[in-house]
Design an enzyme around this catalytic site. Structure first.
Site, PDB file in Angstrom:
ATOM      1  N   ARG A 147       0.842  -1.200   0.000  1.00  0.00           N
ATOM      2  CA  ARG A 147       0.000   0.000   0.000  1.00  0.00           C
ATOM      3  C   ARG A 147       0.874   1.245   0.000  1.00  0.00           C
ATOM      4  O   ARG A 147       1.894   1.301   0.666  1.00  0.00           O
ATOM      5  CB  ARG A 147      -0.885   0.030   1.248  1.00  0.00           C
ATOM      6  CG  ARG A 147      -1.795   1.253   1.307  1.00  0.00           C
ATOM      7  CD  ARG A 147      -2.521   1.364   2.628  1.00  0.00           C
ATOM      8  NE  ARG A 147      -1.638   1.541   3.760  1.00  0.00           N
ATOM      9  CZ  ARG A 147      -1.063   2.703   4.094  1.00  0.00           C
ATOM     10  NH1 ARG A 147      -1.265   3.774   3.379  1.00  0.00           N
ATOM     11  NH2 ARG A 147      -0.274   2.775   5.153  1.00  0.00           N
ATOM     12  N   VAL A 148       0.461   2.221  -0.796  1.00  0.00           N
ATOM     13  CA  VAL A 148       1.013   3.569  -0.728  1.00  0.00           C
ATOM     14  C   VAL A 148      -0.159   4.505  -0.487  1.00  0.00           C
ATOM     15  O   VAL A 148      -1.306   4.181  -0.786  1.00  0.00           O
ATOM     16  CB  VAL A 148       1.788   3.975  -2.002  1.00  0.00           C
ATOM     17  CG1 VAL A 148       3.063   3.156  -2.142  1.00  0.00           C
ATOM     18  CG2 VAL A 148       0.932   3.846  -3.239  1.00  0.00           C
ATOM     19  N   SER A 149       0.147   5.685   0.069  1.00  0.00           N
ATOM     20  CA  SER A 149      -0.925   6.590   0.490  1.00  0.00           C
ATOM     21  C   SER A 149      -1.520   7.432  -0.624  1.00  0.00           C
ATOM     22  O   SER A 149      -2.666   7.820  -0.552  1.00  0.00           O
ATOM     23  CB  SER A 149      -0.407   7.517   1.588  1.00  0.00           C
ATOM     24  OG  SER A 149      -0.013   6.764   2.697  1.00  0.00           O
ATOM     25  N   SER A 150      -0.743   7.750  -1.636  1.00  0.00           N
ATOM     26  CA  SER A 150      -1.282   8.639  -2.669  1.00  0.00           C
ATOM     27  C   SER A 150      -1.019   8.093  -4.059  1.00  0.00           C
ATOM     28  O   SER A 150      -0.121   7.274  -4.264  1.00  0.00           O
ATOM     29  CB  SER A 150      -0.690  10.046  -2.534  1.00  0.00           C
ATOM     30  OG  SER A 150       0.676  10.014  -2.831  1.00  0.00           O
ATOM     31  N   GLN A 165       2.531   8.072  -5.641  1.00  0.00           N
ATOM     32  CA  GLN A 165       3.564   7.162  -5.157  1.00  0.00           C
ATOM     33  C   GLN A 165       3.530   5.857  -5.945  1.00  0.00           C
ATOM     34  O   GLN A 165       2.533   5.519  -6.571  1.00  0.00           O
ATOM     35  CB  GLN A 165       3.359   6.891  -3.669  1.00  0.00           C
ATOM     36  CG  GLN A 165       3.555   8.129  -2.810  1.00  0.00           C
ATOM     37  CD  GLN A 165       3.238   7.856  -1.345  1.00  0.00           C
ATOM     38  OE1 GLN A 165       2.190   7.308  -1.034  1.00  0.00           O
ATOM     39  NE2 GLN A 165       4.143   8.251  -0.473  1.00  0.00           N
TER      40      GLN A 165
END
Length: 181
Positions: A7-10, A13
């Site tokens: 998972r990445v936040s944005s 990314q």
């Protein structure tokens, strides 16, 4: 079976580094998403990974903060895995491995330290804001997202609150709040 979760936040990314690390660790299936980690319930790929995993499987993540951002979420997610007989391992924090007692202890300690760090960060932020507010004009807060004058102008022309909300793409409650001011 090893099941990976990345998972990445944005959206800006890249997931490639995490996915490659999970593939190198031997994951047979990888679930990935670009979502905020604030709440586990708002992450569909995480829910899919948990549903996909079967008894005897292990879910791998590259770092603990990719899995959970709060101690509560961490414990809730691990309880779900435990109910299913699914293990959990973190590649960056090699001691985090719920398939053994020592790993469970390390995980509990890391979770407590992470919660402590979050509390300290919030405390420092509150202190910084309070200090900035002491200096006139330094701390302005968030810019207003609603043009109150425009709301009043439309209302004065006879436009209904529902229509104003639709025109300005804001909530009807915000329209009423703007009319009170």
């Amino acid at each position: 079976m090893l099941v990976g979760y990345a998972r990445v936040s944005s959206t800006g990314q890249d997931l490639a580094v995490q996915e490659e690390a999970l593939r190198s660790a031997g994951c047979d299936r990888i679930f990935s998403e670009k979502r905020s980690g604030r709440s586990a319930s708002d992450r569909p790929a995480l829910q899919e990974a948990i549903e996909f995993a079967r008894s005897g499987d292990t879910i791998l993540v590259t770092r603990l903060d990719r899995w959970a951002r709060s101690t509560q979420d961490l414990h809730n997610l691990l309880a779900r895995l435990d109910e299913k007989g699914v293990g959990f391992t973190c590649l960056a924090q090699s001691g985090v491995d719920t398939t053994n007692s020592t790993g469970k202890l390390v995980l509990a300690i890391l979770g407590a330290v992470a919660a402590f760090e979050t509390d300290l960060r919030a405390e420092r932020q509150r202190e910084g804001i309070a200090k900035a507010r002491e200096v006139p004009g330094k701390y302005r807060g968030r810019s207003p997202s609603i043009n109150y004058a425009q709301v009043r102008k439309l209302h004065d022309k006879g436009v209904s609150p529902s229509e104003i909300a639709a025109l300005l793409q804001i909530g009807r409650t915000s329209v009423y709040r703007a009319l009170k001011c």
